[in-house]
Structures are given as C-alpha cells and as structure tokens.
Motif scaffolding. Sequence first.
Motif, PDB file in Angstrom:
ATOM      1  N   LEU A 176     114.136 100.970  60.018  1.00 30.81           N
ATOM      2  CA  LEU A 176     112.892 101.555  59.516  1.00 30.81           C
ATOM      3  C   LEU A 176     112.991 103.056  59.281  1.00 30.81           C
ATOM      4  N   CYS A 177     113.422 103.815  60.302  1.00 31.58           N
ATOM      5  CA  CYS A 177     113.415 105.272  60.164  1.00 31.58           C
ATOM      6  C   CYS A 177     114.793 105.873  59.942  1.00 31.58           C
ATOM      7  N   GLY A 178     115.872 105.091  60.143  1.00 31.02           N
ATOM      8  CA  GLY A 178     117.220 105.584  59.892  1.00 31.02           C
ATOM      9  C   GLY A 178     117.847 106.341  61.036  1.00 31.02           C
ATOM     10  N   ASP A 179     117.215 106.363  62.193  1.00 34.52           N
ATOM     11  CA  ASP A 179     117.764 107.057  63.358  1.00 34.52           C
ATOM     12  C   ASP A 179     119.112 106.446  63.719  1.00 34.52           C
ATOM     13  N   VAL A 180     120.109 107.295  63.995  1.00 29.28           N
ATOM     14  CA  VAL A 180     121.449 106.844  64.345  1.00 29.28           C
ATOM     15  C   VAL A 180     121.726 107.222  65.796  1.00 29.28           C
ATOM     16  N   VAL A 181     122.253 106.263  66.566  1.00 24.98           N
ATOM     17  CA  VAL A 181     122.545 106.479  67.976  1.00 24.98           C
ATOM     18  C   VAL A 181     123.924 105.921  68.282  1.00 24.98           C
ATOM     19  N   ASP A 182     124.725 106.695  69.031  1.00 22.09           N
ATOM     20  CA  ASP A 182     125.993 106.195  69.542  1.00 22.09           C
ATOM     21  C   ASP A 182     126.123 106.656  70.989  1.00 22.09           C
ATOM     22  N   LYS A 183     127.247 106.361  71.623  1.00 24.17           N
ATOM     23  CA  LYS A 183     127.370 106.676  73.050  1.00 24.17           C
ATOM     24  C   LYS A 183     127.363 108.176  73.308  1.00 24.17           C
ATOM     25  N   THR A 184     127.880 108.982  72.391  1.00 26.01           N
ATOM     26  CA  THR A 184     127.871 110.435  72.566  1.00 26.01           C
ATOM     27  C   THR A 184     126.457 110.984  72.463  1.00 26.01           C
ATOM     28  N   CYS A 217     114.246 100.871  68.380  1.00 20.05           N
ATOM     29  CA  CYS A 217     114.367 102.309  68.168  1.00 20.05           C
ATOM     30  C   CYS A 217     113.408 103.060  69.085  1.00 20.05           C
ATOM     31  N   GLU A 218     113.887 104.164  69.675  1.00 24.98           N
ATOM     32  CA  GLU A 218     113.029 104.978  70.537  1.00 24.98           C
ATOM     33  C   GLU A 218     112.003 105.765  69.737  1.00 24.98           C
ATOM     34  N   ARG A 219     112.303 106.045  68.472  1.00 33.26           N
ATOM     35  CA  ARG A 219     111.381 106.809  67.629  1.00 33.26           C
ATOM     36  C   ARG A 219     110.212 105.974  67.132  1.00 33.26           C
ATOM     37  N   CYS A 220     110.549 104.818  66.508  1.00 38.18           N
ATOM     38  CA  CYS A 220     109.500 104.069  65.796  1.00 38.18           C
ATOM     39  C   CYS A 220     109.374 102.615  66.245  1.00 38.18           C
ATOM     40  N   ASN A 221     110.128 102.199  67.246  1.00 37.58           N
ATOM     41  CA  ASN A 221     110.156 100.821  67.737  1.00 37.58           C
ATOM     42  C   ASN A 221     110.645  99.830  66.692  1.00 37.58           C
ATOM     43  N   GLY A 222     111.398 100.323  65.706  1.00 36.75           N
ATOM     44  CA  GLY A 222     111.972  99.452  64.683  1.00 36.75           C
ATOM     45  C   GLY A 222     113.228  98.757  65.189  1.00 36.75           C
ATOM     46  N   LEU A 223     113.778  97.895  64.365  1.00 33.97           N
ATOM     47  CA  LEU A 223     114.964  97.126  64.721  1.00 33.97           C
ATOM     48  C   LEU A 223     116.217  97.971  64.540  1.00 33.97           C
ATOM     49  N   MET A 224     117.056  98.045  65.579  1.00 31.34           N
ATOM     50  CA  MET A 224     118.329  98.754  65.526  1.00 31.34           C
ATOM     51  C   MET A 224     119.428  97.739  65.246  1.00 31.34           C
ATOM     52  N   VAL A 225     120.322  98.061  64.309  1.00 29.27           N
ATOM     53  CA  VAL A 225     121.433  97.183  63.974  1.00 29.27           C
ATOM     54  C   VAL A 225     122.742  97.892  64.280  1.00 29.27           C
ATOM     55  N   SER A 226     123.745  97.113  64.652  1.00 31.30           N
ATOM     56  CA  SER A 226     125.064  97.652  64.948  1.00 31.30           C
ATOM     57  C   SER A 226     125.712  98.145  63.661  1.00 31.30           C
ATOM     58  N   GLU A 227     126.403  99.296  63.770  1.00 36.44           N
ATOM     59  CA  GLU A 227     127.008  99.874  62.580  1.00 36.44           C
ATOM     60  C   GLU A 227     128.220 100.700  62.953  1.00 36.44           C
ATOM     61  N   GLN A 228     129.219 100.719  62.081  1.00 35.39           N
ATOM     62  CA  GLN A 228     130.374 101.592  62.257  1.00 35.39           C
ATOM     63  C   GLN A 228     130.033 102.924  61.601  1.00 35.39           C
ATOM     64  N   ILE A 229     130.030 103.992  62.373  1.00 31.63           N
ATOM     65  CA  ILE A 229     129.673 105.310  61.872  1.00 31.63           C
ATOM     66  C   ILE A 229     130.966 106.060  61.570  1.00 31.63           C
TER      67      ILE A 229
END
Length: 70
Positions: A34-42, A3-15
Amino acid sequence: MTCERCNGLMVSEQICDLRGTSGDLSVDGYRCLLCGDVVDKTILANRRCSSETVEPPTVYSPPMPRLVAA
C-alpha cells in the motif's frame, strides 16, 4: 506480516544495493503493497537502537509575568 505505517500487507522482496554499501548486492526484506515502506534486518535493528536511546522530551515553560489592566 503487516506494515507498521499503514497496516498494509508486507511482501517478501529481494532489495538490490547497487552501491554495495551493505557488503552484499542484495538483501532479503519486506515491502508494503500500500505505502511502499521497505524494511530489512538492518532497518529494524537501527529502529530498535534509536527507540531505546531516545528519552522523552521534558517540557519547560518559563514563568510568565501576570499582566494586570490598570
């Protein structure tokens, strides 16, 4: 992926996009455990565009008159 915010682990998810504003009902993305940040291609494309167009602010401070005790 971290994660760019907290350096936590990002997992793949269907949004799910229940409003359907993206044209699809679901998109592939990543969510931080950890922080719940959501990232997709958009989101990544918008961050790239906004960081390229932002100019650093110029600092202007007006000249201050000197005060002298009489």
